[in-house]
Design an enzyme around this catalytic site. Structure first.
Site, PDB file in Angstrom:
ATOM      1  N   TRP A   1       0.831  -1.217   0.000  1.00  0.00           N
ATOM      2  CA  TRP A   1       0.000   0.000   0.000  1.00  0.00           C
ATOM      3  C   TRP A   1       0.855   1.252   0.000  1.00  0.00           C
ATOM      4  O   TRP A   1       0.509   2.247  -0.651  1.00  0.00           O
ATOM      5  CB  TRP A   1      -0.991  -0.028   1.168  1.00  0.00           C
ATOM      6  CG  TRP A   1      -1.908  -1.213   1.071  1.00  0.00           C
ATOM      7  CD1 TRP A   1      -1.954  -2.285   1.910  1.00  0.00           C
ATOM      8  CD2 TRP A   1      -2.869  -1.484   0.027  1.00  0.00           C
ATOM      9  NE1 TRP A   1      -2.882  -3.198   1.469  1.00  0.00           N
ATOM     10  CE2 TRP A   1      -3.453  -2.738   0.324  1.00  0.00           C
ATOM     11  CE3 TRP A   1      -3.283  -0.794  -1.109  1.00  0.00           C
ATOM     12  CZ2 TRP A   1      -4.450  -3.315  -0.484  1.00  0.00           C
ATOM     13  CZ3 TRP A   1      -4.263  -1.362  -1.917  1.00  0.00           C
ATOM     14  CH2 TRP A   1      -4.826  -2.601  -1.602  1.00  0.00           C
TER      15      TRP A   1
ATOM     16  N   ASP B   1      -1.596   6.842   6.291  1.00  0.00           N
ATOM     17  CA  ASP B   1      -2.649   5.949   5.784  1.00  0.00           C
ATOM     18  C   ASP B   1      -3.009   5.019   6.943  1.00  0.00           C
ATOM     19  O   ASP B   1      -2.257   4.111   7.279  1.00  0.00           O
ATOM     20  CB  ASP B   1      -2.139   5.148   4.579  1.00  0.00           C
ATOM     21  CG  ASP B   1      -3.150   4.089   4.122  1.00  0.00           C
ATOM     22  OD1 ASP B   1      -4.236   3.985   4.728  1.00  0.00           O
ATOM     23  OD2 ASP B   1      -2.839   3.361   3.155  1.00  0.00           O
TER      24      ASP B   1
ATOM     25  N   LYS C   1     -12.848  -1.292   7.182  1.00  0.00           N
ATOM     26  CA  LYS C   1     -12.303  -2.260   8.154  1.00  0.00           C
ATOM     27  C   LYS C   1     -12.817  -1.909   9.556  1.00  0.00           C
ATOM     28  O   LYS C   1     -13.689  -2.591  10.070  1.00  0.00           O
ATOM     29  CB  LYS C   1     -10.791  -2.286   8.076  1.00  0.00           C
ATOM     30  CG  LYS C   1     -10.319  -2.672   6.661  1.00  0.00           C
ATOM     31  CD  LYS C   1      -8.842  -2.527   6.510  1.00  0.00           C
ATOM     32  CE  LYS C   1      -8.397  -2.325   5.082  1.00  0.00           C
ATOM     33  NZ  LYS C   1      -8.771  -3.412   4.169  1.00  0.00           N
TER      34      LYS C   1
HETATM   35  N1  PMP Z   1      -4.258   1.244   2.423  1.00  0.00           N
HETATM   36  C1  PMP Z   1      -4.296   0.157   3.220  1.00  0.00           C
HETATM   37  C2  PMP Z   1      -3.410   0.090   4.417  1.00  0.00           C
HETATM   38  C3  PMP Z   1      -5.171  -0.883   2.911  1.00  0.00           C
HETATM   39  O1  PMP Z   1      -5.217  -1.976   3.691  1.00  0.00           O
HETATM   40  C4  PMP Z   1      -6.002  -0.782   1.767  1.00  0.00           C
HETATM   41  C5  PMP Z   1      -6.993  -1.851   1.391  1.00  0.00           C
HETATM   42  N2  PMP Z   1      -6.928  -3.048   1.945  1.00  0.00           N
HETATM   43  C6  PMP Z   1      -5.900   0.360   0.965  1.00  0.00           C
HETATM   44  C7  PMP Z   1      -5.018   1.353   1.336  1.00  0.00           C
HETATM   45  C8  PMP Z   1      -6.733   0.512  -0.275  1.00  0.00           C
HETATM   46  O2  PMP Z   1      -8.049   0.734   0.090  1.00  0.00           O
HETATM   47  P1  PMP Z   1      -9.228   0.915  -0.960  1.00  0.00           P
HETATM   48  O3  PMP Z   1      -9.589  -0.436  -1.435  1.00  0.00           O
HETATM   49  O4  PMP Z   1     -10.307   1.579  -0.131  1.00  0.00           O
HETATM   50  O5  PMP Z   1      -8.749   1.800  -2.049  1.00  0.00           O
END
Ligand code: PMP
Length: 359
Positions: A101, A168, A192
């Protein structure tokens, strides 16, 4: 009614109490004769929920007055692009790379042609820890971290210093108290710990709102969300409503500190089973970086057949979502806020039994 033990990484378990309230209110929200999904977002039926949600976040998360709470769509992934578009005034941005991520956020900053520096990374060891030495430059526009790494199961225990720290917090939002001193912006997709996909929570220090260049499209500018109370266009009403219910549930549990305490107990139970298994289970994360939210581990040195069996046996015991992310393999138990101590206890018992039968 059958409810399974849901250890999915996201979307993930919602508190049963929250689902029941949503169910009760689905056809007739508070005597209005319609669902909250069916009404205008410009009438008090929704506006009251919207404004209350913002106030609840400020209160529960102890957000200082010089921050604005914004609701944005496009998921956490859209923030990978929106953050540099809005905050990279001098085109100098710095990142810590702790997993996929973070890497995706780095990629988006690179697309925008910025001077991107990775100040620390744990890539060499397959992202099994949070780097110790993290120094952001005084003159960078912002320093970026991923507070919890959903795939690898690592988590910061404290935040590095930076005048504009960007976090994030998609997979650990609302799970512990934040020290807002260094924070410039914290964001999280809701699916989450904060409800449903569809709304992304952006908590931004006010002085960072107006940096964006005129050329940034309107829907991608934080200032437009701030000036319109996040109603620049139709907001994701049901996701905001569910966030509202989740926040009230957190309050009912005793607030973030209480949630944090239970999260620590849950994680301790699970990591103890791993540590006391004589190498049958091996955690991916180094001990000092272990996540309280996602526990990623292998079985018998990554025996894929046995790991498959673990997942299928777990399903027979009504435990789902335990297969590790495809990039890492192995097993992952996500134990977000809504997972109870009892549910973790059940998983621990299952793991002990599985160990006995297969070691
Ligand atoms: N950042 C983190 C730490 C994540 O765990 C996730 C998704 N699992 C995301 C970003 C991306 O999220 P989204 O699917 O809402 O774009």
């Amino acid at each position: 009614m059958k409810r399974v033990l849901n250890f999915s990484a996201g979307p993930s378990k919602l508190p049963l109490e929250v689902l029941k309230i949503a169910q009760e209110q689905l056809l007739d929200f508070n005597g209005n004769g319609l669902s909250i999904m069916e009404g205008s977002h410009r009438v008090s039926m929704f506006e009251d929920v919207h404004n209350e949600t913002i106030e609840l976040i400020k209160k529960i998360y102890k957000v200082p007055d010089n921050f604005k709470i914004l609701f944005v769509q496009g998921g956490a992934s859209m923030q990978f692009a929106m953050i540099p578009l809005n905050l990279a005034k001098n085109k100098k941005v710095e990142f810590v790379d702790t997993g996929i991520w973070s890497s995706k956020a780095i990629k988006e900053a690179n697309i925008q042609g910025l001077d991107v520096k990775i100040v620390a990374s744990s890539k060499q060891s397959n992202y099994d820890h949070i780097p110790n030495e993290i120094h952001f430059s005084d003159d960078c526009d912002y320093g970026y971290i991923t507070s919890n790494n959903t795939i690898y199961g690592t988590q910061y225990k404290s935040f590095p210093k930076c005048k504009n720290l960007v976090i994030d917090a998609s997979s650990d939002v609302l799970s512990y108290e934040i020290d807002w001193k260094n924070v410039g912006l914290l964001y999280a997709g809701a699916q989450k710990n904060a409800g449903l996909a569809g709304v992304t929570l952006v908590i931004i220090r006010e002085d960072l709102l107006s940096i964006a260049d005129e050329k940034v499209p309107s829907m991608l500018k934080y200032i437009n969300y701030a000036n319109s109370n996040s109603m620049f266009n139709t907001p994701p009403v049901f996701s905001i409503y569910m966030l509202n219910l989740v926040l009230k549930w957190i309050e009912k549990q005793g607030g973030i500190l209480q949630i944090q305490k239970i999260n620590e107990q849950k994680a301790k139970l699970l990591y103890n089973i791993i540590d006391e298994s004589d190498g049958f289970f091996v955690g991916h994360s180094k001990k000092d970086s272990r996540s309280l939210m996602n526990v990623s581990f292998t079985i018998k040195g990554g025996d894929e057949i046995l790991e498959k069996k673990f997942v299928s046996e777990a399903i027979k015991h009504d435990m789902i979502g335990l297969k590790g992310h495809r990039l890492l393999g192995g097993i992952r138990a996500s134990i977000y806020n809504a997972i109870s101590l009892n549910e973790v206890q059940s998983l621990c018992e299952f793991m002990q039994k599985f160990n006995k039968e297969h070691s």
